[in-house]
Structures are given as structure tokens and as C-alpha cells.
Design a protein around this motif. Structure first.
Motif, PDB file in Angstrom:
ATOM      1  N   VAL A  65       0.840  -1.197   0.000  1.00  0.00           N
ATOM      2  CA  VAL A  65       0.000   0.000   0.000  1.00  0.00           C
ATOM      3  C   VAL A  65       0.880   1.253   0.000  1.00  0.00           C
ATOM      4  O   VAL A  65       0.608   2.222  -0.724  1.00  0.00           O
ATOM      5  CB  VAL A  65      -0.950  -0.007   1.223  1.00  0.00           C
ATOM      6  CG1 VAL A  65      -1.613   1.354   1.405  1.00  0.00           C
ATOM      7  CG2 VAL A  65      -1.999  -1.098   1.079  1.00  0.00           C
ATOM      8  N   ASP A  66       1.916   1.239   0.800  1.00  0.00           N
ATOM      9  CA  ASP A  66       2.842   2.373   0.851  1.00  0.00           C
ATOM     10  C   ASP A  66       3.500   2.611  -0.506  1.00  0.00           C
ATOM     11  O   ASP A  66       3.637   3.760  -0.949  1.00  0.00           O
ATOM     12  CB  ASP A  66       3.914   2.103   1.915  1.00  0.00           C
ATOM     13  CG  ASP A  66       4.955   3.197   1.991  1.00  0.00           C
ATOM     14  OD1 ASP A  66       4.698   4.215   2.650  1.00  0.00           O
ATOM     15  OD2 ASP A  66       6.030   3.036   1.359  1.00  0.00           O
ATOM     16  N   ALA A  67       3.905   1.541  -1.172  1.00  0.00           N
ATOM     17  CA  ALA A  67       4.520   1.673  -2.500  1.00  0.00           C
ATOM     18  C   ALA A  67       3.525   2.266  -3.496  1.00  0.00           C
ATOM     19  O   ALA A  67       3.891   3.091  -4.353  1.00  0.00           O
ATOM     20  CB  ALA A  67       5.027   0.313  -2.984  1.00  0.00           C
ATOM     21  N   GLN A  68       2.272   1.856  -3.396  1.00  0.00           N
ATOM     22  CA  GLN A  68       1.240   2.392  -4.288  1.00  0.00           C
ATOM     23  C   GLN A  68       1.010   3.881  -4.018  1.00  0.00           C
ATOM     24  O   GLN A  68       0.810   4.673  -4.953  1.00  0.00           O
ATOM     25  CB  GLN A  68      -0.057   1.600  -4.121  1.00  0.00           C
ATOM     26  CG  GLN A  68       0.047   0.175  -4.661  1.00  0.00           C
ATOM     27  CD  GLN A  68      -1.121  -0.698  -4.246  1.00  0.00           C
ATOM     28  OE1 GLN A  68      -1.687  -0.533  -3.157  1.00  0.00           O
ATOM     29  NE2 GLN A  68      -1.475  -1.660  -5.077  1.00  0.00           N
ATOM     30  N   PHE A  69       1.051   4.256  -2.748  1.00  0.00           N
ATOM     31  CA  PHE A  69       0.915   5.674  -2.410  1.00  0.00           C
ATOM     32  C   PHE A  69       2.084   6.477  -2.996  1.00  0.00           C
ATOM     33  O   PHE A  69       1.891   7.566  -3.542  1.00  0.00           O
ATOM     34  CB  PHE A  69       0.864   5.852  -0.894  1.00  0.00           C
ATOM     35  CG  PHE A  69       0.803   7.287  -0.457  1.00  0.00           C
ATOM     36  CD1 PHE A  69      -0.358   8.025  -0.632  1.00  0.00           C
ATOM     37  CD2 PHE A  69       1.907   7.910   0.110  1.00  0.00           C
ATOM     38  CE1 PHE A  69      -0.415   9.366  -0.242  1.00  0.00           C
ATOM     39  CE2 PHE A  69       1.857   9.237   0.493  1.00  0.00           C
ATOM     40  CZ  PHE A  69       0.696   9.967   0.319  1.00  0.00           C
ATOM     41  N   GLY A  70       3.292   5.915  -2.899  1.00  0.00           N
ATOM     42  CA  GLY A  70       4.453   6.588  -3.477  1.00  0.00           C
ATOM     43  C   GLY A  70       4.313   6.767  -4.980  1.00  0.00           C
ATOM     44  O   GLY A  70       4.692   7.815  -5.539  1.00  0.00           O
ATOM     45  N   LYS A  71       3.765   5.773  -5.642  1.00  0.00           N
ATOM     46  CA  LYS A  71       3.550   5.838  -7.094  1.00  0.00           C
ATOM     47  C   LYS A  71       2.555   6.951  -7.449  1.00  0.00           C
ATOM     48  O   LYS A  71       2.744   7.688  -8.430  1.00  0.00           O
ATOM     49  CB  LYS A  71       3.026   4.482  -7.569  1.00  0.00           C
ATOM     50  CG  LYS A  71       2.917   4.313  -9.067  1.00  0.00           C
ATOM     51  CD  LYS A  71       2.467   2.886  -9.394  1.00  0.00           C
ATOM     52  CE  LYS A  71       2.333   2.682 -10.904  1.00  0.00           C
ATOM     53  NZ  LYS A  71       1.871   1.301 -11.224  1.00  0.00           N
ATOM     54  N   LEU A  72       1.520   7.102  -6.633  1.00  0.00           N
ATOM     55  CA  LEU A  72       0.516   8.138  -6.852  1.00  0.00           C
ATOM     56  C   LEU A  72       1.128   9.536  -6.670  1.00  0.00           C
ATOM     57  O   LEU A  72       0.904  10.438  -7.488  1.00  0.00           O
ATOM     58  CB  LEU A  72      -0.636   7.925  -5.873  1.00  0.00           C
ATOM     59  CG  LEU A  72      -1.962   8.618  -6.167  1.00  0.00           C
ATOM     60  CD1 LEU A  72      -2.605   8.061  -7.422  1.00  0.00           C
ATOM     61  CD2 LEU A  72      -2.904   8.458  -4.975  1.00  0.00           C
ATOM     62  N   CYS A  73       1.901   9.700  -5.611  1.00  0.00           N
ATOM     63  CA  CYS A  73       2.543  11.000  -5.354  1.00  0.00           C
ATOM     64  C   CYS A  73       3.544  11.352  -6.458  1.00  0.00           C
ATOM     65  O   CYS A  73       3.665  12.516  -6.853  1.00  0.00           O
ATOM     66  CB  CYS A  73       3.238  10.989  -4.002  1.00  0.00           C
ATOM     67  SG  CYS A  73       2.100  11.000  -2.598  1.00  0.00           S
ATOM     68  N   LYS A  74       4.242  10.352  -6.947  1.00  0.00           N
ATOM     69  CA  LYS A  74       5.190  10.580  -8.032  1.00  0.00           C
ATOM     70  C   LYS A  74       4.481  11.141  -9.266  1.00  0.00           C
ATOM     71  O   LYS A  74       4.975  12.067  -9.917  1.00  0.00           O
ATOM     72  CB  LYS A  74       5.910   9.278  -8.385  1.00  0.00           C
ATOM     73  CG  LYS A  74       6.954   9.424  -9.493  1.00  0.00           C
ATOM     74  CD  LYS A  74       7.587   8.076  -9.838  1.00  0.00           C
ATOM     75  CE  LYS A  74       8.577   8.232 -10.989  1.00  0.00           C
ATOM     76  NZ  LYS A  74       9.128   6.916 -11.418  1.00  0.00           N
ATOM     77  N   ALA A  75       3.303  10.595  -9.559  1.00  0.00           N
ATOM     78  CA  ALA A  75       2.531  11.075 -10.710  1.00  0.00           C
ATOM     79  C   ALA A  75       2.107  12.525 -10.513  1.00  0.00           C
ATOM     80  O   ALA A  75       2.141  13.334 -11.452  1.00  0.00           O
ATOM     81  CB  ALA A  75       1.314  10.186 -10.928  1.00  0.00           C
ATOM     82  N   LEU A  76       1.702  12.879  -9.294  1.00  0.00           N
ATOM     83  CA  LEU A  76       1.316  14.261  -9.006  1.00  0.00           C
ATOM     84  C   LEU A  76       2.501  15.210  -9.206  1.00  0.00           C
ATOM     85  O   LEU A  76       2.344  16.315  -9.747  1.00  0.00           O
ATOM     86  CB  LEU A  76       0.794  14.374  -7.572  1.00  0.00           C
ATOM     87  CG  LEU A  76      -0.530  13.664  -7.257  1.00  0.00           C
ATOM     88  CD1 LEU A  76      -0.780  13.655  -5.755  1.00  0.00           C
ATOM     89  CD2 LEU A  76      -1.696  14.335  -7.973  1.00  0.00           C
ATOM     90  N   LYS A  77       3.673  14.770  -8.787  1.00  0.00           N
ATOM     91  CA  LYS A  77       4.868  15.612  -8.932  1.00  0.00           C
ATOM     92  C   LYS A  77       5.280  15.735 -10.396  1.00  0.00           C
ATOM     93  O   LYS A  77       5.680  16.816 -10.842  1.00  0.00           O
ATOM     94  CB  LYS A  77       6.005  15.025  -8.085  1.00  0.00           C
ATOM     95  CG  LYS A  77       5.762  15.162  -6.586  1.00  0.00           C
ATOM     96  CD  LYS A  77       6.821  14.453  -5.752  1.00  0.00           C
ATOM     97  CE  LYS A  77       6.523  14.586  -4.262  1.00  0.00           C
ATOM     98  NZ  LYS A  77       7.488  13.846  -3.423  1.00  0.00           N
ATOM     99  N   GLU A  78       5.176  14.641 -11.130  1.00  0.00           N
ATOM    100  CA  GLU A  78       5.507  14.693 -12.554  1.00  0.00           C
ATOM    101  C   GLU A  78       4.580  15.648 -13.315  1.00  0.00           C
ATOM    102  O   GLU A  78       4.992  16.290 -14.290  1.00  0.00           O
ATOM    103  CB  GLU A  78       5.429  13.298 -13.165  1.00  0.00           C
ATOM    104  CG  GLU A  78       6.560  12.377 -12.721  1.00  0.00           C
ATOM    105  CD  GLU A  78       6.386  10.949 -13.215  1.00  0.00           C
ATOM    106  OE1 GLU A  78       7.346  10.155 -13.079  1.00  0.00           O
ATOM    107  OE2 GLU A  78       5.300  10.606 -13.718  1.00  0.00           O
ATOM    108  N   GLU A  79       3.349  15.727 -12.861  1.00  0.00           N
ATOM    109  CA  GLU A  79       2.377  16.625 -13.491  1.00  0.00           C
ATOM    110  C   GLU A  79       2.482  18.058 -12.983  1.00  0.00           C
ATOM    111  O   GLU A  79       1.782  18.947 -13.465  1.00  0.00           O
ATOM    112  CB  GLU A  79       0.951  16.105 -13.257  1.00  0.00           C
ATOM    113  CG  GLU A  79       0.605  14.873 -14.062  1.00  0.00           C
ATOM    114  CD  GLU A  79       0.613  15.157 -15.559  1.00  0.00           C
ATOM    115  OE1 GLU A  79      -0.165  16.006 -16.013  1.00  0.00           O
ATOM    116  OE2 GLU A  79       1.414  14.515 -16.274  1.00  0.00           O
ATOM    117  N   GLY A  80       3.317  18.251 -11.968  1.00  0.00           N
ATOM    118  CA  GLY A  80       3.510  19.592 -11.424  1.00  0.00           C
ATOM    119  C   GLY A  80       2.357  20.089 -10.575  1.00  0.00           C
ATOM    120  O   GLY A  80       2.186  21.300 -10.399  1.00  0.00           O
TER     121      GLY A  80
END
Length: 538
Positions: free
Chosen positions: A263-278
Motif C-alpha cells: 500500500v505504501d509503494a502504491q501511495f508513493g507511485k501516486l505522489c510521483k505522478a502528481l509531482k511529474e504533473e507539477g
């Protein structure tokens, strides 16, 4: 007008607060959530749910109301078509609301109700079938020591080295919507995951990553289990896990933590997408679970509907506000309830609730982390004698519960009116009192007994504190037993107003009276108008 924040609601199921490493669990591996709490968010160590099963809890935290207020205290009564939710209010305020279909708060039999609460619902089901269990025979024969343990152990990997679950599919769909979001609307993502809900199962690398030697001591079954709720004894006897040694329990507990790691890894993946999108900084992010899990504590697994040990009621709640809202990241010890999530989202998004609620915004606590927010928190569950509760399971087998059902031990025990008694918890930082309708109450001094082993309900030295908490519970029930809807009903129809008031209206004003009534004037307004006309005639 300031720009509305994007909103992410990340909602794992059945996740204990102590499954996070930054909450002091030496065996937990949750680097993304730990960094999130350290750098960007406030993580509430004393956050408590209002019910210990999925549907009532979600109906509560998505409305800001307690389960008893509108009767949402069973698995089979969800928000009906006359009720609103946080998601609906955000949608009506202009948000593009995306949710996955596993939401557990909307009744599936009402056609079109998902569309009222969300702009888009992702159903999934297109991913390839998962490869399954490494040991498909692990459950064993009915009546065996593993049959009701919920323990499945290690999952196989596919040819790509993955075990791609429905949760993974939902995560990827949410990320797709983030990357392909509407440009003219703020975005709200409600992501309800299945993990770490039992069965306890996970693939590599998560399965082997948890160091079994670092696990905290399991809370053992009290010598006198009858001093606690009788439903625990009923579940314990039927789950038949008494022969398990600590090595077996450690495997189950570490598998659960491995699920939390995923679950933590999935949360990290979601946050990464938000950062990539700015858009990470402009996004308010909320992480919360609906309730916890016994995971071997007290000798049982899964959950119960009317018991309130901290492993069930103390849940993760992490909040990162959008840029422009002050925040002091780290761990907060303030006592908060899950209904405060509702109030906080509405406050930070500047969305005015369309119904009465009992949540209190955590905006100030995001800055003053240890400010007193609530002196007491409350959780409730159970049912009245003879009340039909969780009827969706009562359709096969003796008394409606099939022995083949994984949930048989709990569901079978719930058939007992006494065991499934209605119950309510009030908890302060130091004490916990549980009022049980048909059996003995419970009281724990958490400062001396954090594992809630010794029921002190009859101890003379605590009677003053018990009486105080009983009065606090009575006051809480009186304040929250019902609500007055914002929408008001008319006592009189236009026909009723006309028939009752036409005789006291000046005859030359009757046509005006009729038009005034037909335009929606209420009874009192019409009386005032007629009085003015009569006065003018004089």
C-alpha cells in the motif's frame, strides 16, 4: 476567487495505525508515508474511527455524522438517494470527482446513484487474472487450524515478476486520470483500496521484506477472556487458532505488514505522478483507513462489529493541505475522530456543507500539532435484540451462515443477540469506557494497561471516572441523536392556503392573493400580506 485545490483521498481498508513505521513499529516498512509525514503532512497518532466495519465507517467519514445519527450502522444500509456525501458536495461545487467502484458507501441497487456522487466511476476488471497462491491448499480441511485464519501467505508472480491486483489496476487508472485531468475543473480522486484487508496474502518482494525478529509482541488472549466482550470468546472458539505457536502468528502478522508495505509503494507511485504533473503542491492529500484489524491480537484475526480495542479503532490519518495553507509536518498527538476528515476537506476546499454534521476542521491542528482538539472520541457498533443486521449474509446454511464462509466464526457469533449487543466506546487519552447494552461494561486505565487486558469496571477507585465518562456519553448522544435537515418542508399547500385565507382577504384583492400564493408565498407571508391589504382598506 482563489483557485480550488485538487484533492486526493487515499483510503486503504482495515489498516491499523501501528502498521506505519513512523508510528513506532520497528518491523513496518512504509518509507513513502513516513517521508510524507516527515516533510509535508501531519500524521495523527490518536485518530479514531466511528465504527469498526467498512460501510458504517465510510458512511460516517464521508458525511461527518455518527453511524447512529441516520441509522448507518450496518453493512447493508448505505447512503440513500435523499442523502448527500462529501463527494457529491464537491461535485456540485464544480469538482471533477473520480472514484473507483469499491466505495462501500453507495447502494448498488439504486440506478444512477454513483453518477450523483461522482463525475466518473472506474469499474476495472480488465486486468489479467492474478497468478494465485503459492500454496493453494493452505486453508486445509474445514475445522482445521488454518481454515478460518484468513492466512494465505505468499502469492505467485506472473511472467513479468508481478502480482497485478485490482488495487494496482485502480491505482493506474487514478494516475491516468491525473495525467489526463480536465483543465477547467479541480480534480478530486477517491481511491478505495482492498489492501490490507484480509485474507493475509502478498507477493515478493513484500512477503520476505518484513523482518520477523523486529515484530512487536503480540497482545495475548487474557486469562479471563470472559471479562471482555463475549463476542471475542465466540469468535476465538470458532476460528480455532488456539494451537498456533508464535512462529505461525509471526508469519501472519508479517504478511499483513507486507500488504501495508505494498500500500505504501502504491501511495508513493501516486505522489510521483502528481509531482511529474507539477500539481503535487496544489493538491490536498488525505490518507485514512476505515478501521483496523486484530491480526492475531487477543488470539483472533480480522475484526468485530462491536468491540473497540485500539487495534481496531485507532487508524492512520495523514493530511497534507494544498499550497497556501499553513502546515507544521510531523506527528500530532491530538485526539481526533474520522468525521473530522469530512469537516477538514470541506474547510480547505471552501465547500459549504449542505447538511448538519459533527466534524470539526483540523486546520488549526495542522499548525499547532498537539493542540487539544477533542477531549473524548467515540466509536459504536452492534445491534438490538431481534434486529436484522448484515442481512446480506443470511442466505445459506444453519441460521443463515454457511460454515464454508471465511467469515463464519464472526457471522455465526453475531447471530447471538447478547454477543452482538449494541455497544459504545468513549475514550480519552488515559481512559476507555465501553457501554454494552446486554452484558457487562468495560473500563480500562490505558496509562497502566495499554493492551486493554484488565477490565476495571467494578474497581472502587475508578467509579468517579466511570460516572464522569457515562455522563459525557449521555451528553454526546443527546447532541448527536438526530439532525435537523437544511431543507424545510411546507406545512400548507397552495390549495390549503387559498381555502383558509381567501375569506379574510379584501374581495378586490382576491386575484392578487391567488397570484401571490401560486408564486410560492408561504402561509405566514400570505397572512402578513392580507393584513397589510386590510389595513390599507381601512
Amino acid at each position: 476567487m482563489p483557485k480550488k485545490p485538487n484533492i486526493i483521498i487515499f483510503n486503504p481498508d482495515q489498516m491499523r495505525a501501528d502498521s506505519l513505521a513512523h508510528m513506532g513499529n520497528p518491523a513496518a516498512i512504509t518509507p513513502n508515508l513516513d517521508a510524507f509525514a516527515r516533510n509535508d503532512a501531519v500524521s495523527f497518532s490518536n485518530a479514531y474511527c466511528q465504527n469498526t466495519v467498512c460501510v458504517p465507517s465510510r458512511c460516517s467519514f464521508l458525511t461527518g455524522m455518527y453511524p447512529h445519527t441516520n441509522g448507518h450502522r450496518t453493512m447493508s444500509y448505505m447512503l440513500n438517494s435523499e442523502e448527500t456525501s462529501l463527494l457529491k458536495e464537491l461535485k456540485d461545487d464544480g469538482y471533477y470527482v473520480w472514484m473507483n467502484s469499491r466505495n462501500d458507501f453507495l447502494p448498488a441497487q439504486i440506478k444512477g446513484i454513483f453518477d450523483e456522487h461522482a463525475t466518473e466511476t472506474f469499474y476495472g476488471g480488465e486486468a489479467p487474472s492474478v497468478p494465485g497462491l503459492e500454496n493453494p491448499q493452505i486453508r486445509g480441511a474445514i475445522g482445521g487450524e488454518n481454515f478460518y485464519s484468513f492466512y494465505n501467505g505468499r502469492l505467485k508472480l506472473d511472467e513479468k515478476g508481478k502480482n497485478y491486483t485490482a488495487d494496482d489496476e485502480d491505482i493506474d487508472a487514478a494516475i491516468y486520470r491525473i495525467k489526463n485531468r480536465p483543465k477547467d475543473q479541480p480534480l478530486c480522486i477517491f481511491l478505495g483500496l482492498m489492501y490490507p484487508h484480509p485474507p493475509y496474502q502478498v507477493e515478493e518482494p513484500y512477503f520476505s521484506a518484513i523482518d520477523r525478529k523486529k515484530l512487536k509482541k503480540r497482545i495475548l488472549q487474557p486469562v479471563d477472556l470472559m471479562s471482555k466482550a463475549s463476542i471475542l470468546k465466540g469468535i476465538e472458539e470458532k476460528q480455532n487458532l488456539q494451537s498456533w505457536n508464535e512462529e505461525k502468528w509471526d508469519e501472519l502478522r508479517s504478511t499483513y505488514l507486507g500488504m501495508c508495505m505494498k500500500v505504501d509503494a502504491q501511495f508513493g507511485k501516486l505522489c510521483k505522478a502528481l509531482k511529474e504533473e507539477g500539481i503535487y503542491d496544489d493538491t490536498a492529500i488525505y490518507v485514512l483507513s476505515d478501521h483496523g484489524d486484530y491480526t492475531g491480537d487477543y488470539g483472533i484475526v480480522e475484526k468485530s462489529q462491536n468491540t473497540f480495542e485500539d487495534c481496531l479503532v485507532n487508524i492512520p490519518l495523514l493530511i497534507k493541505p494544498q499550497k497556501g495553507i499553513e502546515v507544521n509536518p510531523g506527528i500530532s498527538k491530538s485526539m481526533v475522530e474520522l468525521i473530522d476528515f469530512y469537516a477538514t476537506v470541506a474547510d480547505l476546499a471552501e465547500v459549504k456543507p449542505t447538511h448538519s454534521h459533527f466534524g470539526q476542521s483540523l486546520r488549526e491542528v495542522l499548525v499547532e500539532k498537539n493542540k487539544e482538539h477533542r477531549k473524548y472520541v467515540f466509536t459504536e457498533g452492534g445491534r438490538l435484540k431481534g434486529e436484522v443486521h448484515c442481512a446480506e449474509y443470511w442466505n445459506s446454511g444453519e441460521n443463515g451462515v454457511s460454515p464454508l464462509n471465511l467469515y463464519y466464526p464472526r457471522l455465526k457469533t453475531q447471530v447471538d443477540d447478547i454477543a452482538h449487543t449494541k455497544a459504545t466506546m468513549i475514550r480519552s487519552e488515559r481512559y476507555k469506557y465501553v457501554r454494552r447494552l446486554y452484558e457487562n461494561d468495560e473500563f480500562y486505565d490505558l496509562g497502566k494497561d495499554s493492551n486493554e487486558i484488565n477490565n476495571l469496571i467494578n474497581e472502587p477507585e475508578y467509579q468517579g471516572e466511570i460516572s464522569k465518562m457515562q455522563l459525557e456519553m449521555l451528553e454526546w448522544y443527546q447532541k448527536t441523536c438526530d439532525i435537523v435537515p437544511f431543507k424545510k418542508d411546507d406545512r400548507f399547500s397552495p390549495e390549503m392556503i387559498w381555502s383558509k385565507l381567501k375569506k379574510i382577504c379584501p374581495e378586490n384583492k382576491l386575484e392578487e392573493l391567488k397570484e401571490f400564493i401560486n408564486n410560492g408565498a408561504g402561509f405566514m407571508k400570505v397572512i402578513d400580506w392580507i393584513n397589510e391589504q386590510n389595513q390599507n382598506e381601512e
